[in-house]
Design an enzyme around this catalytic site. Structure first.
Site, PDB file in Angstrom:
ATOM      1  N   ALA A  70       3.227   1.886   2.749  1.00  0.00           N
ATOM      2  CA  ALA A  70       4.300   0.727   2.670  1.00  0.00           C
ATOM      3  C   ALA A  70       5.559   1.502   1.804  1.00  0.00           C
ATOM      4  O   ALA A  70       6.684   1.310   2.064  1.00  0.00           O
ATOM      5  CB  ALA A  70       3.999  -0.566   2.097  1.00  0.00           C
ATOM      6  N   CYS A  84       0.844  -1.317  -0.085  1.00  0.00           N
ATOM      7  CA  CYS A  84       0.069   0.047   0.027  1.00  0.00           C
ATOM      8  C   CYS A  84       0.753   1.354   0.001  1.00  0.00           C
ATOM      9  O   CYS A  84       2.065   1.112   0.251  1.00  0.00           O
ATOM     10  CB  CYS A  84      -1.003   0.084   1.256  1.00  0.00           C
ATOM     11  SG  CYS A  84      -0.131   0.330   2.815  1.00  0.00           S
ATOM     12  N   HIS A 115       5.555   6.131  -2.954  1.00  0.00           N
ATOM     13  CA  HIS A 115       6.631   6.647  -3.227  1.00  0.00           C
ATOM     14  C   HIS A 115       6.641   8.039  -3.603  1.00  0.00           C
ATOM     15  O   HIS A 115       7.454   9.206  -3.202  1.00  0.00           O
ATOM     16  CB  HIS A 115       7.505   6.029  -4.341  1.00  0.00           C
ATOM     17  CG  HIS A 115       7.476   4.489  -4.090  1.00  0.00           C
ATOM     18  ND1 HIS A 115       7.486   3.478  -5.128  1.00  0.00           N
ATOM     19  CD2 HIS A 115       7.715   3.644  -2.931  1.00  0.00           C
ATOM     20  CE1 HIS A 115       7.709   2.234  -4.580  1.00  0.00           C
ATOM     21  NE2 HIS A 115       7.984   2.392  -3.264  1.00  0.00           N
ATOM     22  N   ARG A 121      12.896  -4.377   6.564  1.00  0.00           N
ATOM     23  CA  ARG A 121      13.484  -4.079   5.124  1.00  0.00           C
ATOM     24  C   ARG A 121      15.122  -4.323   5.083  1.00  0.00           C
ATOM     25  O   ARG A 121      15.781  -4.411   4.031  1.00  0.00           O
ATOM     26  CB  ARG A 121      12.984  -2.968   4.462  1.00  0.00           C
ATOM     27  CG  ARG A 121      13.135  -3.119   3.123  1.00  0.00           C
ATOM     28  CD  ARG A 121      12.094  -2.204   2.625  1.00  0.00           C
ATOM     29  NE  ARG A 121      12.203  -2.160   1.015  1.00  0.00           N
ATOM     30  CZ  ARG A 121      13.054  -1.237   0.344  1.00  0.00           C
ATOM     31  NH1 ARG A 121      13.477  -0.129   1.322  1.00  0.00           N
ATOM     32  NH2 ARG A 121      13.111  -1.030  -0.685  1.00  0.00           N
TER      33      ARG A 121
END
Lengths: 489, 70
Positions: A65, A62, A195, A96
């Site tokens: 994220a 999503c 992003h 991550r």
């Protein structure tokens, strides 16, 4: 020599699509294609960045994220508050492996989960008061933090909290940037919009903070690494190559990066962009506003590294060009030794990749250096421009799958029987149980780094370790396998 | 109307980037591109055509402008 012909691949796609109802079939057909390197524009063969169909198992994430996990999260000296219920922050905490240096909890905060832990009353009465209090607490407990970002989770957008107002007030009070990021999970179709939103918030709240400040001593060789998240140390193994050729790396975006590095980026001479998908927005902005050119490079596999180093050097003077040649010459023997050792063990193996928005096309070079062939590739959240870049890299009759569903991925693997699949943790155990060697290509399967010459050695070792692992011959129970039975007897 | 960014690629060719559509294409023909002005009708390498209000004097590239599809 392709494993299957163009027609066979087309037929395979048709066959896989058969099970869908008509509407779904029509929609999914646009996302599956057979590559033809001759096509210049991806628009003609594949559709991407569309909403996933209800009812299929997608692999996407999503917007939260994309912003908290990818772009903002690795900025080590800022506190990233997961604003909303506790789960989003907790389940994405430190998963991550963006490595960083620093003392966690003192001057760096990468692996700590900060959350506003929304309860019913916050939903009903709004969470701004709580947010104000949290920011004060962070200031008190972590005075060395350089700033705060507020990563919105879904409810913030739903109840309409004014986090911008809180941010402005607190920025004024503390003198540190408090950045509101409107990355509610429901926005957009995948993490890709996250992003973009994160890039825009950097543009609006961070990038211009030192515009009038001339104290930074620049050199003609200043560059920034953009879009390298230092997974398993990737950015570090890239950085040493750039520094050895004579460049000065001012900023790392955002793996092992810091706020002041981001603020200084507008003063560099060239932006080197690795992950185009997640950071092209800010690079384009810096090109327009500050006149900094950007260049997409690729540090996977010795052929691509050498190509990239030379292309980067071409932006600078002869000193750097010479430096690039020296670096390539220095590491060539290391790379050759790796290829000599592993190529015979990996030659001719076929790989299928399904990763985020960059790696399927970037790692092709590294696989080819080892004599392996990529027979299928797909992206979770790539856009049209990524596929434009992919078509050229891929061979004839390779499968392309955009936002592949779990069913399609399994069927393609059953039919093509690749020797190795590279994708994420959610896919890993399905394929391992099917008897297909698997590597996680998001987190490097807890290994890494894979960038740079040093990374290539690790990449080759890992691929060999997975592919030639003796366990793949032992999947069948010995009593079902006559040869095995006689061996134990 | 959509925001597009026009920039030069390393070979000096004009590139048209429409973020909303992820369209990144070379500009094959542009009506005005000289000392007097920049803009007008654009033809892209995928065949589509856009109109950008001519700018005088010619701007420093890259630049974000509003473009209309023809």
């Amino acid at each position: 020599m392709p494993a299957i012909t163009h027609e066979q691949a087309e037929a395979l796609i048709q066959e896989v699509l058969e099970v869908y109802p008509d509407n779904a079939k029509k929609e999914r057909a646009k996302h599956l294609a057979v590559n033809d390197p001759g096509i210049s524009s991806a628009k003609k063969c594949i559709t991407s960045n569309r909403k996933s169909l209800p009812g299929v198992m997608t692999i996407r994430g999503c917007a939260y994220a994309g912003s908290k996990g990818v772009v903002w999260g690795p900025v080590k000296d800022m506190v990233h508050v997961s604003h909303g219920p506790v789960g989003c922050g907790q389940y994405s905490r430190a998963g991550r492996r963006n490595y960083y240096t620093g003392m966690t909890g003192v001057n760096t905060f990468g692996t700590i989960n900060f959350t506003s832990d929304f309860q019913e009353r916050d939903i009903v009465f709004g969470g701004d008061k709580k947010l104000t209090k949290i920011i004060d607490e962070i200031e008190m407990l972590f005075p060395l933090s350089k700033g705060i970002t507020l990563q919105s989770e879904c409810p913030i957008g739903l109840i309409g909290d004014d986090i911008e107002a809180v941010s402005r007030k607190k920025t004024k009070e503390t003198g540190k940037p408090v950045v509101p990021v409107r990355c509610e999970g429901f926005r957009g179709v995948s993490q890709s919009l996250g992003h973009h939103i994160a890039n825009d918030s950097i543009r609006d709240w961070v990038l211009d903070r030192r515009d009038g400040d001339q104290r930074f001593q620049g050199t003609p060789y200043d560059v920034a690494i953009i879009g390298d998240y230092n997974i398993g140390g990737d950015a570090w193994s890239s950085r040493i190559l750039l520094e050895e050729m004579g460049l000065r790396v001012v900023a790392q975006w955002s793996g092992d990066g810091s706020l002041s590095e981001m603020e200084l980026t507008p003063k560099v001479k060239l932006n080197l962009i690795h992950c185009y998908r997640s950071m092209n927005y800010i690079s384009r902005h810096m090109e327009e506003k500050y006149g900094i050119p950007w260049f997409e490079y690729n540090f996977f596999g010795p052929s691509k590294i050498a190509e990239s180093l030379r292309a980067i050097a071409a932006h600078f003077d002869d000193k750097i060009k010479e430096g690039a040649e020296q670096v390539i010459a220095k590491y060539q023997s290391l790379a050759d030794a790796v290829v000599t050792k592993y190529r015979p063990r990996l030659e001719g193996k076929r790989v299928m990749l399904f990763v985020g928005g960059l790696r399927p096309r970037h790692t092709i070079g590294a696989y080819e250096d080892l004599g392996m062939e990529v027979i299928g590739a797909g992206y979770e959240f790539a856009h049209n421009d990524d596929y434009d870049r992919t078509l050229k890299e891929m061979g004839e009759a390779t499968l392309l799958f955009d936002d592949v569903t779990a069913y399609e991925f399994e069927e393609f693997s059953k039919r093509l029987r690749p020797d190795l699949i590279g994708s994420g943790i959610k896919e890993k155990y399905i394929f391992q149980k099917m008897g297909i060697p698997f590597r996680q290509m998001h987190s490097w399967d807890y290994s890494g780094p894979y960038h740079g010459y040093d990374g290539f050695a690790i990449f080759a070792r890992d691929m060999d370790m997975t592919l030639n692992n003796p366990c793949w011959g032992k999947l069948e129970a010995p009593w079902k396998n006559a040869a095995g039975a006689s061996a134990t007897a | 109307m959509a925001n597009v960014m026009i920039r030069k690629d390393p070979n000096g060719k004009l590139v048209f980037y429409l973020a909303k559509k992820d369209l990144e294409a070379h500009i094959l023909a542009i009506e005005h591109d000289d000392a007097e002005g920049f803009g007008g009708e654009l033809t892209l390498d995928d065949g589509s055509r856009y109109y950008v209000d001519p700018l005088t004097p010619p701007p420093k590239l890259p630049i974000t402008v509003r473009a209309r599809r023809l």
